[in-house]
Design an enzyme around this catalytic site. Structure first.
Site, PDB file in Angstrom:
ATOM      1  CB  SER A  96      -0.965  -0.060   1.190  1.00  0.00           C
ATOM      2  OG  SER A  96      -2.000   0.884   1.054  1.00  0.00           O
ATOM      3  CG  ASP A 219      -6.745  -3.964  -2.470  1.00  0.00           C
ATOM      4  OD1 ASP A 219      -7.457  -3.176  -1.813  1.00  0.00           O
ATOM      5  OD2 ASP A 219      -5.500  -3.905  -2.489  1.00  0.00           O
ATOM      6  CG  HIS A 247      -5.684  -2.717   1.176  1.00  0.00           C
ATOM      7  ND1 HIS A 247      -5.113  -2.374  -0.029  1.00  0.00           N
ATOM      8  CD2 HIS A 247      -5.097  -1.918   2.119  1.00  0.00           C
ATOM      9  CE1 HIS A 247      -4.227  -1.406   0.164  1.00  0.00           C
ATOM     10  NE2 HIS A 247      -4.186  -1.121   1.451  1.00  0.00           N
TER      11      HIS A 247
END
Length: 274
Positions: A96, A219, A247
């Site tokens: 991320s 995600d 995610h």
């Protein structure tokens, strides 16, 4: 975990030690480097690596720097840690926001990056992700405190796959963990602003180090198509989409993630010890 002074701040890190080739793991927005220790650190040490984790600027006990910072500050923090530990060109894994930091390090300081794994990443912000960021910032700035259980449910629905959400035992455990870690501080408020704006895909065409992009099928925060764009922009980058994960895919299906990472690292031989 020791504190080291780099780039004008105190940065909290953990070093697994060992004589293997080093891997630095870079966590995403609002999360501690401890999250890597459940699955990724054991897998990488078992594969013979020395593994370093740390808390990004904004996450205590690293300095919070609530007055503000940029992704370039995080890149310089990471470079400073690598140089402080004398790692030379090392392997990196980011997820991320952490992947965004690793991408920018590969571009700005390629001599520090031997290989890079970029999980749940993106090189631009689309309309939905822009709206999500704006909503998170507005909620924080309003001073509203959500009930921890409500916040946990929202986080679960946002970050986990339908497969996990339909597993009563698994989702109950997740909700307990998310409730216990509910809430955010001023450093995390800064993390909310660190989107790749303007778009960075054209810039990433200049990245020369070997990169592997891992996306997660379910995600909602960084959909697979955004990760695929990054892989297509970086010359020679490989891409893998792991099914049945949201995610938090590195926690939902750690075996698949760890296998993908270790196999990619094996494509570039270790530097012989002297």
């Amino acid at each position: 975990m020791p504190l080291v002074s780099v780039n004008g701040i105190n940065l909290n890190y953990d070093d697994s030690g060992g004589s293997g080739e080093p891997v630095v793991l870079v966590m995403g927005s609002g999360a501690s480097g401890r999250a890597w220790h459940l699955h990724q650190v054991p897998a990488l040490t078992d594969a013979g690596h020395r593994v370093i984790t740390f808390d990004n600027r904004g996450i205590p006990p690293t300095d919070v720097c609530a007055e503000g910072f940029t992704v370039h500050d995080l890149v310089r923090d990471l470079a400073g840690l690598i140089e402080h530990l004398g790692l030379g060109a090392c392997r990196l894994v980011g997820t991320s926001m952490g992947a965004y930091v690793v991408q920018e390090l590969a571009l700005a300081r390629p001599e520090l990056v031997r290989q890079a794994v970029l999980m749940a990443t993106r090189g631009r912000v689309d309309a939905m992700r822009r709206a999500l960021t704006a909503a998170e910032i507005a909620l924080y700035d309003s001073g509203t405190t959500l009930p921890p259980r409500f916040d946990a449910v929202v986080q679960a629905m946002r970050n986990l796959s339908p497969r996990t959400l339909s597993d009563d035992t698994a989702v109950s455990d997740w909700l307990d963990v998310l409730e216990a870690t509910s809430g955010s501080g001023p450093g995390e408020r800064v993390h909310m602003t660190l989107d790749p704006v303007p778009a960075r895909l054209d810039a990433y065409r200049a990245i020369k180090v070997p990169c592997h992009v891992i996306a997660f099928q379910d995600d909602l925060v960084t959909p697979p198509d955004l990760g695929r764009e990054v892989a297509e922009a970086i010359p020679g980058a490989s891409f893998e989409e792991i099914p049945g994960c949201g995610h938090f895919g590195y926690l939902e299906d750690p075996d698949s993630v760890n296998k993908s990472v270790v196999e990619f690292f094996r494509q570039v031989p270790d530097i012989p010890a002297h």
